[in-house]
Design an enzyme around this catalytic site. Structure first.
Site, PDB file in Angstrom:
ATOM      1  N   SER A  21       0.882  -1.169  -0.128  1.00 39.95           N
ATOM      2  CA  SER A  21       0.494  -0.185  -0.253  1.00 39.95           C
ATOM      3  C   SER A  21       0.886   1.316   0.099  1.00 39.95           C
ATOM      4  O   SER A  21       1.914   1.468   0.963  1.00 39.95           O
ATOM      5  CB  SER A  21      -0.982   0.169   1.791  1.00 39.95           C
ATOM      6  OG  SER A  21      -1.642   0.842   1.461  1.00 39.95           O
ATOM      7  N   LEU A  22       0.494   2.452  -0.934  1.00 32.85           N
ATOM      8  CA  LEU A  22       0.940   3.210  -1.254  1.00 32.85           C
ATOM      9  C   LEU A  22       0.331   4.353   0.093  1.00 32.85           C
ATOM     10  O   LEU A  22       1.468   5.469  -0.019  1.00 32.85           O
ATOM     11  CB  LEU A  22       1.675   3.853  -1.992  1.00 32.85           C
ATOM     12  CG  LEU A  22       1.806   3.256  -3.499  1.00 32.85           C
ATOM     13  CD1 LEU A  22       1.987   3.125  -4.472  1.00 32.85           C
ATOM     14  CD2 LEU A  22       3.413   2.814  -3.214  1.00 32.85           C
ATOM     15  N   SER A  23      -0.604   4.260   0.622  1.00 37.30           N
ATOM     16  CA  SER A  23      -1.450   5.455   1.852  1.00 37.30           C
ATOM     17  C   SER A  23      -0.506   5.787   2.539  1.00 37.30           C
ATOM     18  O   SER A  23      -0.498   7.072   2.662  1.00 37.30           O
ATOM     19  CB  SER A  23      -2.764   4.823   1.655  1.00 37.30           C
ATOM     20  OG  SER A  23      -3.431   4.557   0.754  1.00 37.30           O
ATOM     21  N   THR A  68      -9.292  -1.676   1.752  1.00 34.88           N
ATOM     22  CA  THR A  68      -8.875  -1.796   0.265  1.00 34.88           C
ATOM     23  C   THR A  68      -9.548  -3.134   0.382  1.00 34.88           C
ATOM     24  O   THR A  68      -9.708  -3.897   1.311  1.00 34.88           O
ATOM     25  CB  THR A  68      -7.536  -1.450   0.084  1.00 34.88           C
ATOM     26  OG1 THR A  68      -7.595  -1.947  -1.411  1.00 34.88           O
ATOM     27  CG2 THR A  68      -6.690  -2.060   1.076  1.00 34.88           C
ATOM     28  N   LYS A  72     -14.057  -4.075   0.488  1.00 36.69           N
ATOM     29  CA  LYS A  72     -14.584  -2.659   0.534  1.00 36.69           C
ATOM     30  C   LYS A  72     -15.859  -3.239   0.559  1.00 36.69           C
ATOM     31  O   LYS A  72     -16.525  -2.017   0.923  1.00 36.69           O
ATOM     32  CB  LYS A  72     -14.175  -1.862  -0.811  1.00 36.69           C
ATOM     33  CG  LYS A  72     -12.283  -1.557  -0.624  1.00 36.69           C
ATOM     34  CD  LYS A  72     -12.655  -1.633  -2.125  1.00 36.69           C
ATOM     35  CE  LYS A  72     -10.955  -0.351  -2.865  1.00 36.69           C
ATOM     36  NZ  LYS A  72     -11.969   0.704  -3.818  1.00 36.69           N
ATOM     37  N   ASP A 108     -13.561   6.640  -4.264  1.00 38.36           N
ATOM     38  CA  ASP A 108     -12.807   6.865  -5.412  1.00 38.36           C
ATOM     39  C   ASP A 108     -13.305   7.303  -6.258  1.00 38.36           C
ATOM     40  O   ASP A 108     -12.800   7.879  -7.501  1.00 38.36           O
ATOM     41  CB  ASP A 108     -13.029   4.648  -5.187  1.00 38.36           C
ATOM     42  CG  ASP A 108     -11.795   3.693  -4.743  1.00 38.36           C
ATOM     43  OD1 ASP A 108     -11.006   4.284  -4.622  1.00 38.36           O
ATOM     44  OD2 ASP A 108     -12.484   2.446  -4.411  1.00 38.36           O
ATOM     45  N   GLY A 252      -2.723   6.062 -13.770  1.00 38.46           N
ATOM     46  CA  GLY A 252      -3.789   6.102 -12.412  1.00 38.46           C
ATOM     47  C   GLY A 252      -3.351   6.936 -10.923  1.00 38.46           C
ATOM     48  O   GLY A 252      -4.250   6.829  -9.919  1.00 38.46           O
TER      49      GLY A 252
END
Ligand code: ATR
Length: 290
Positions: A21-23, A68, A72, A108, A252
């Site tokens: 995850s990049l969050s 995620t 979801k 999203d 994206g």
């Protein structure tokens, strides 16, 4: 990094797997730049432990969390309230906890709209859009574009039944748009493609350097834009082909950033500094960074 204190607020993300995850990078960068005493942590939560995880996060009094894959949809019955857009999309990617009440949101869709405006100056009213795919990401895209006033929304999917089902669910609630479903074979027909102002790829096609068989982008409407939700590789075969035809493209990453910015605002009530999350991702991608 600022020290953890007795007042530090906790936010995070639940998913399985979660290590990619990049969050955390995006949110911790924004907390740091605004000088907020907050931290954002990833949590790997197995599907069978989801109810305990949600109850635990609520009991701990976290500020909020992202949700995620694969949670979801499954998270929805575990929450106290569902915001209108999350209900329409049928999935939650952001949970906010205020006064003991867990509210599910979906950023999203608005993340995609914000990305389209930033990348292309694209706004939905009166536009015709082709959505590739019919999974959760397609539903978020179609619901957001339909809610924002798109004139025509066409879905095409490897499994046509999934596209028909998606349209059957959304069209009666978003009847301002003309909805249709076409087969993937139509992608080989320039006459068919020339009616669209925007093509959005919501599928995983492109992640492995693959492309849609037969897709022909030659002879398209000038001003057409292609948005690919895939961001690794940064230029997918779909984008390459579009660029070769003089069509504007974007990947994206901008949607990832925009959905994160919207989540940040839900939790903190603040707008992250402009470009902060995108810069944090770019720094991560620089050579020398794992
Ligand atoms: P997400 O929630 O990210 O949208 P998903 O619900 O698994 O993920 O949906 C994945 C989408 O990518 C689907 O539309 C899927 O098509 P099918 O409904 O036919 O499975 C599409 N997809 C995945 N791999 C594909 C491929 N190789 N060719 C065409 N479409 C593909």
């Amino acid at each position: 990094m600022r020290p953890i204190t007795g007042k530090t607020r906790l936010a995070g993300i639940i998913g399985s797997p979660i290590s990619h995850s990049l969050s955390p990078v995006m949110h911790n960068a924004a907390f740091a730049e605004l000088g907020l005493d907050w931290v954002f942590v990833p949590f790997a939560v197995a599907p069978e432990r989801l109810p305990q995880a949600i109850a635990g996060l609520a009991a701990l009094g976290v500020a909020g969390f992202n949700v995620t894959i694969p949670h979801k949809v499954a998270v929805m019955p575990l929450l106290d309230r569902i915001a209108a857009e999350a209900e329409l999309i049928g999935a939650v990617n952001v949970v906010d906890l205020k006064d003991g009440v867990l509210t599910g949101y979906n950023t999203d869709g608005i993340g995609l709209l914000a990305a389209l405006e930033r990348e292309f100056g694209f706004t939905a009213p009166d536009r015709s859009v082709l959505v590739l795919g019919a999974g959760g990401a397609a539903r978020a895209a179609a619901a957001a574009l339909g809610s924002a006033g798109a004139a025509a929304l066409c879905l095409t999917n490897r499994t046509p039944g999934a596209a028909h089902e998606l349209v059957a669910g959304l069209a009666p609630r978003l009847h301002g748009a003309a909805w249709s479903v076409e087969t993937l074979e139509r992608l080989a027909d320039p006459g068919f493609l020339s009616q669209f102002d925007l093509i959005v790829n919501t599928t995983s096609v492109g992640m492995k350097g693959d492309s849609f068989p037969g897709l022909t982008l030659a002879g398209l409407k000038p001003g057409l834009a292609v948005y690919d939700m895939v961001y690794a590789p940064p230029v997918t075969p779909l984008m390459k082909e579009a660029q070769a035809c003089g069509v504007r493209t974007a990947n994206g990453l901008s949607m990832l950033v925009a959905q994160g910015e919207a989540a940040f605002t839900i939790w903190t009530g603040l707008t992250p500094p402009q470009g902060c999350m995108a810069r944090a991702l770019a720094a991560l991608a620089r050579p020398g960074n794992p």
